[in-house]
Design an enzyme around this catalytic site. Structure first.
Site, PDB file in Angstrom:
ATOM      1  N   SER A 115     -21.050  44.180  15.839  1.00  0.00           N
ATOM      2  CA  SER A 115     -21.248  42.734  15.706  1.00  0.00           C
ATOM      3  C   SER A 115     -22.624  42.285  16.200  1.00  0.00           C
ATOM      4  O   SER A 115     -23.169  42.849  17.151  1.00  0.00           O
ATOM      5  CB  SER A 115     -20.172  42.014  16.528  1.00  0.00           C
ATOM      6  OG  SER A 115     -20.477  40.644  16.651  1.00  0.00           O
ATOM      7  N   TYR A 124     -24.867  37.951  11.638  1.00  0.00           N
ATOM      8  CA  TYR A 124     -24.658  36.508  11.521  1.00  0.00           C
ATOM      9  C   TYR A 124     -25.995  35.940  11.083  1.00  0.00           C
ATOM     10  O   TYR A 124     -27.050  36.294  11.643  1.00  0.00           O
ATOM     11  CB  TYR A 124     -24.191  35.905  12.848  1.00  0.00           C
ATOM     12  CG  TYR A 124     -22.696  36.014  13.057  1.00  0.00           C
ATOM     13  CD1 TYR A 124     -21.819  35.519  12.088  1.00  0.00           C
ATOM     14  CD2 TYR A 124     -22.154  36.587  14.199  1.00  0.00           C
ATOM     15  CE1 TYR A 124     -20.437  35.610  12.272  1.00  0.00           C
ATOM     16  CE2 TYR A 124     -20.778  36.676  14.387  1.00  0.00           C
ATOM     17  CZ  TYR A 124     -19.927  36.188  13.406  1.00  0.00           C
ATOM     18  OH  TYR A 124     -18.559  36.272  13.574  1.00  0.00           O
ATOM     19  N   THR A 157     -21.955  38.500   7.295  1.00  0.00           N
ATOM     20  CA  THR A 157     -20.722  37.700   7.386  1.00  0.00           C
ATOM     21  C   THR A 157     -21.000  36.274   6.919  1.00  0.00           C
ATOM     22  O   THR A 157     -21.891  35.606   7.430  1.00  0.00           O
ATOM     23  CB  THR A 157     -20.195  37.699   8.836  1.00  0.00           C
ATOM     24  OG1 THR A 157     -19.873  39.046   9.196  1.00  0.00           O
ATOM     25  CG2 THR A 157     -18.949  36.829   8.971  1.00  0.00           C
ATOM     26  N   LYS A 217     -19.561  40.238   3.757  1.00  0.00           N
ATOM     27  CA  LYS A 217     -18.251  40.216   4.443  1.00  0.00           C
ATOM     28  C   LYS A 217     -17.701  38.789   4.465  1.00  0.00           C
ATOM     29  O   LYS A 217     -18.358  37.879   4.965  1.00  0.00           O
ATOM     30  CB  LYS A 217     -18.400  40.724   5.873  1.00  0.00           C
ATOM     31  CG  LYS A 217     -17.109  40.702   6.690  1.00  0.00           C
ATOM     32  CD  LYS A 217     -17.301  41.362   8.047  1.00  0.00           C
ATOM     33  CE  LYS A 217     -16.011  41.467   8.839  1.00  0.00           C
ATOM     34  NZ  LYS A 217     -15.645  40.241   9.556  1.00  0.00           N
ATOM     35  N   HIS A 241     -11.823  36.930   8.243  1.00  0.00           N
ATOM     36  CA  HIS A 241     -12.215  36.993   9.652  1.00  0.00           C
ATOM     37  C   HIS A 241     -10.971  37.166  10.551  1.00  0.00           C
ATOM     38  O   HIS A 241     -10.934  36.677  11.676  1.00  0.00           O
ATOM     39  CB  HIS A 241     -12.976  35.716  10.028  1.00  0.00           C
ATOM     40  CG  HIS A 241     -14.128  35.930  10.959  1.00  0.00           C
ATOM     41  ND1 HIS A 241     -15.440  35.824  10.571  1.00  0.00           N
ATOM     42  CD2 HIS A 241     -14.171  36.232  12.291  1.00  0.00           C
ATOM     43  CE1 HIS A 241     -16.236  36.037  11.611  1.00  0.00           C
ATOM     44  NE2 HIS A 241     -15.501  36.296  12.666  1.00  0.00           N
ATOM     45  N   GLY A 293      -7.937  42.623   7.633  1.00  0.00           N
ATOM     46  CA  GLY A 293      -7.059  41.486   7.894  1.00  0.00           C
ATOM     47  C   GLY A 293      -5.600  41.892   7.954  1.00  0.00           C
ATOM     48  O   GLY A 293      -4.988  42.160   6.914  1.00  0.00           O
ATOM     49  N   ARG A 328      -8.299  43.637  15.591  1.00  0.00           N
ATOM     50  CA  ARG A 328      -7.509  43.561  16.827  1.00  0.00           C
ATOM     51  C   ARG A 328      -6.882  44.886  17.262  1.00  0.00           C
ATOM     52  O   ARG A 328      -6.888  45.189  18.460  1.00  0.00           O
ATOM     53  CB  ARG A 328      -6.451  42.471  16.701  1.00  0.00           C
ATOM     54  CG  ARG A 328      -7.056  41.064  16.602  1.00  0.00           C
ATOM     55  CD  ARG A 328      -5.996  39.999  16.481  1.00  0.00           C
ATOM     56  NE  ARG A 328      -6.554  38.675  16.255  1.00  0.00           N
ATOM     57  CZ  ARG A 328      -6.913  38.197  15.068  1.00  0.00           C
ATOM     58  NH1 ARG A 328      -6.782  38.948  13.980  1.00  0.00           N
ATOM     59  NH2 ARG A 328      -7.410  36.980  14.948  1.00  0.00           N
TER      60      ARG A 328
HETATM   61  C1  LIG Z   1     -12.023  38.958  18.926  1.00  0.00           C
HETATM   62  C2  LIG Z   1     -12.611  39.066  17.555  1.00  0.00           C
HETATM   63  C3  LIG Z   1     -13.977  38.948  17.407  1.00  0.00           C
HETATM   64  C4  LIG Z   1     -14.548  39.064  16.132  1.00  0.00           C
HETATM   65  N1  LIG Z   1     -15.906  39.018  16.015  1.00  0.00           N
HETATM   66  C5  LIG Z   1     -16.465  39.154  14.781  1.00  0.00           C
HETATM   67  C6  LIG Z   1     -17.886  39.164  14.649  1.00  0.00           C
HETATM   68  O1  LIG Z   1     -18.621  39.078  15.612  1.00  0.00           O
HETATM   69  N2  LIG Z   1     -18.378  39.283  13.389  1.00  0.00           N
HETATM   70  C7  LIG Z   1     -17.581  39.384  12.280  1.00  0.00           C
HETATM   71  O2  LIG Z   1     -18.070  39.499  11.168  1.00  0.00           O
HETATM   72  N3  LIG Z   1     -16.227  39.413  12.396  1.00  0.00           N
HETATM   73  C8  LIG Z   1     -15.673  39.311  13.615  1.00  0.00           C
HETATM   74  N4  LIG Z   1     -14.303  39.353  13.736  1.00  0.00           N
HETATM   75  C9  LIG Z   1     -13.471  39.591  12.536  1.00  0.00           C
HETATM   76  C10 LIG Z   1     -13.255  41.099  12.328  1.00  0.00           C
HETATM   77  O3  LIG Z   1     -14.435  41.728  11.943  1.00  0.00           O
HETATM   78  C11 LIG Z   1     -12.205  41.359  11.227  1.00  0.00           C
HETATM   79  O4  LIG Z   1     -12.591  40.678  10.062  1.00  0.00           O
HETATM   80  C12 LIG Z   1     -10.792  40.957  11.629  1.00  0.00           C
HETATM   81  O5  LIG Z   1     -10.569  41.151  13.003  1.00  0.00           O
HETATM   82  C13 LIG Z   1      -9.755  41.775  10.844  1.00  0.00           C
HETATM   83  O6  LIG Z   1      -8.470  41.304  11.089  1.00  0.00           O
HETATM   84  P1  LIG Z   1      -7.445  41.953  12.155  1.00  0.00           P
HETATM   85  O7  LIG Z   1      -7.932  41.549  13.503  1.00  0.00           O
HETATM   86  O8  LIG Z   1      -6.162  41.316  11.776  1.00  0.00           O
HETATM   87  O9  LIG Z   1      -7.460  43.436  11.961  1.00  0.00           O
HETATM   88  C14 LIG Z   1     -13.719  39.254  14.993  1.00  0.00           C
HETATM   89  C15 LIG Z   1     -12.341  39.363  15.174  1.00  0.00           C
HETATM   90  C16 LIG Z   1     -11.779  39.284  16.426  1.00  0.00           C
HETATM   91  C17 LIG Z   1     -10.293  39.449  16.572  1.00  0.00           C
END
Ligand SMILES: Cc1cc2nc3c(=O)[nH]c(=O)nc-3n(C[C@H](O)[C@H](O)[C@H](O)COP(=O)(O)O)c2cc1C
Length: 409
Positions: free
Chosen positions: A149, A173, A199, A278, A302, A334, A357
């Site tokens: 990230s 970002y 993203t 993304k 996301h 997701g 997660r």
């Molecule tokens: C705590 C957290 C922080 C995240 N931070 C980012 C990020 O910095 N950049 C980004 O593109 N997606 C971010 N995401 C989204 C994840 O890349 C991903 O799309 C998503 O977690 C997938 O779903 P899942 O948690 O159900 O597996 C974040 C998700 C979580 C849970």
């Protein structure tokens, strides 16, 4: 455990309850998975990824749990993501020689152990002191794709090194300053990242209620992830992340509301990295991504943290695959919690399938060992699904491998 009980007792008598009705519910919001009751002595004890969810719930401070668990608004999309996979069933095949299953995945000339990828998640030192380094070591040990990230709490050069050179992808970002964006891209490229995932699903804010409610009840200072030297210097306000070190951040925001498709060309013009978009969920956007010069797409909402659509990503996948028309690879994340979910996404046309997660639960529980065990569990489950369906390589997993229970075909 007893600390937690004490804390709940304290909350029950607290005026905070009156000030913020609903936050106790958010705090006590137990993990929803099957493993909610499990106690793990080691990462090896976990039988499924939900075991780590229960463990993470125990060990994380409320604000950090809230940051991880939150969706947006009423969290309909967050709940829809995992449930979306239930619509599909696996079509088994028998009398196929399944003594050798090949889960290997190749993407942009890189080879990975399996199509399971670790999605970008910000601030990983909020979950374990070794944060992104522990995740990189796990990805390296297991040969899996990892995306770092922009909000990483560890310098990208150190993470790339821990991942062993060329394996690490970078998530961008976009910011509202082209000058800053170009610097981020140059730095990621110099660190050896072969691919940037841009993203695009957060152009102008979001409403993360669980995150906010739990931050309100958590009054501790946390220098390990916010940095004691951050604004206010108390270890609570978000500090400048390592990716922005040395950059003048005056007036700079993480994303921008004014961006349009020509942004893809601008990115391409300043970097040799492959450019993956993304956060797409429609056929029209997939077609535009191809015509704008993108090299790949990640279907993502996301993790239910962007637009509150109520639509699971697995339902968006077929139309994005159709819009991309086989010209560029389509990835998905997701709600993926089982190897069978990975299998279903592959059957519907995904090239790789991401988790957010689940590996953060593993990281929170046992650091690198937890992330490795999460990967091992999902890969084992995927292997068993492939065995049962007589698909010995990823290319054998097709729409014929699935039954859509709504259509009965
Ligand atoms: C705590 C957290 C922080 C995240 N931070 C980012 C990020 O910095 N950049 C980004 O593109 N997606 C971010 N995401 C989204 C994840 O890349 C991903 O799309 C998503 O977690 C997938 O779903 P899942 O948690 O159900 O597996 C974040 C998700 C979580 C849970």
């Amino acid at each position: 455990m007893s600390d937690r009980r004490e804390f709940l007792k304290f909350l029950a008598g607290s005026p905070l309850l009156l000030a913020y009705p609903g936050f106790l519910e958010a705090f006590t919001q137990a993990p929803t998975g099957q493993g909610a009751a499990a106690t793990l002595a080691s990462a090896a004890d976990a039988l499924d990824v939900y075991d780590f969810e229960a463990m993470a719930h125990r060990v994380l401070p409320p604000a950090h749990w809230g940051y991880m668990a939150t969706g947006v608004d009423g969290e309909e999309t967050l709940r829809a993501n995992p449930r979306g996979f239930d619509r599909y069933q696996l079509r088994v095949r028998r009398f196929v020689d399944v003594s050798r299953i090949d889960m290997g995945m190749e993407l942009f000339g890189q080879r990975f152990t399996s199509p399971v990828m670790l999605c970008p998640v910000g601030s990983q030192r909020a979950f374990h002191p070794e944060g992104e380094l522990a995740v990189a070591r796990a990805a390296q040990a297991r040969g899996q794709l990892q995306i770092l990230s922009t909000q990483s709490s560890t310098a990208i050069e150190d993470v790339a090194k821990a991942r062993g050179g060329s394996g690490l992808w970078y998530q961008l970002y976009t910011t509202n300053s082209w000058d800053v964006t170009a610097k981020l891209l140059k730095r990621a490229e110099a660190a050896g990242c072969p691919v940037v995932a841009v993203t695009v699903d957060l152009p102008a804010g979001r409403n993360t209620e669980t995150d906010q409610r739990m931050a309100r009840i958590d009054t501790r200072a946390c220098a390990s992830c916010h940095g004691a030297a951050g604004p206010g210097g108390d270890g609570r306000a978000a500090g400048i992340k390592p990716m922005f070190t040395g950059i003048d951040m005056k007036g700079v925001t993480l994303t921008s509301a004014t961006l349009t498709w020509d942004f893809v060309k601008r990115v391409r013009d300043v970097t040799k990295m492959k450019v993956v978009i993304k956060g797409l969920e429609s056929a029209d956007d997939a077609t535009l991504a191809v015509s704008s010069g993108a090299d790949g797409i990640i279907v993502s909402n996301h993790g239910g943290r962007a637009t509150e659509t109520g639509r699971p990503t697995i339902d968006a996948l077929p139309e994005v695959v159709q819009g991309a028309g086989g010209r560029i690879p389509v990835l998905l994340d997701g709600g993926v919690r089982r190897g069978t979910d990975v299998f279903k996404a592959l059957a519907l046309g995904a090239t790789a399938v991401g988790i957010g997660r689940p590996y953060i639960w593993g990281l929170s529980s046992f650091g690198q060992a937890g992330v490795e065990r999460v990967l091992q569990i999902l890969n084992t489950e995927l292997r068993l699904a492939m065995v049962g369906c007589g698909t010995v390589a990823l290319k054998d997993i097709t729409a014929r491998s699935l039954i859509d229970s709504r259509l009965r075909m």
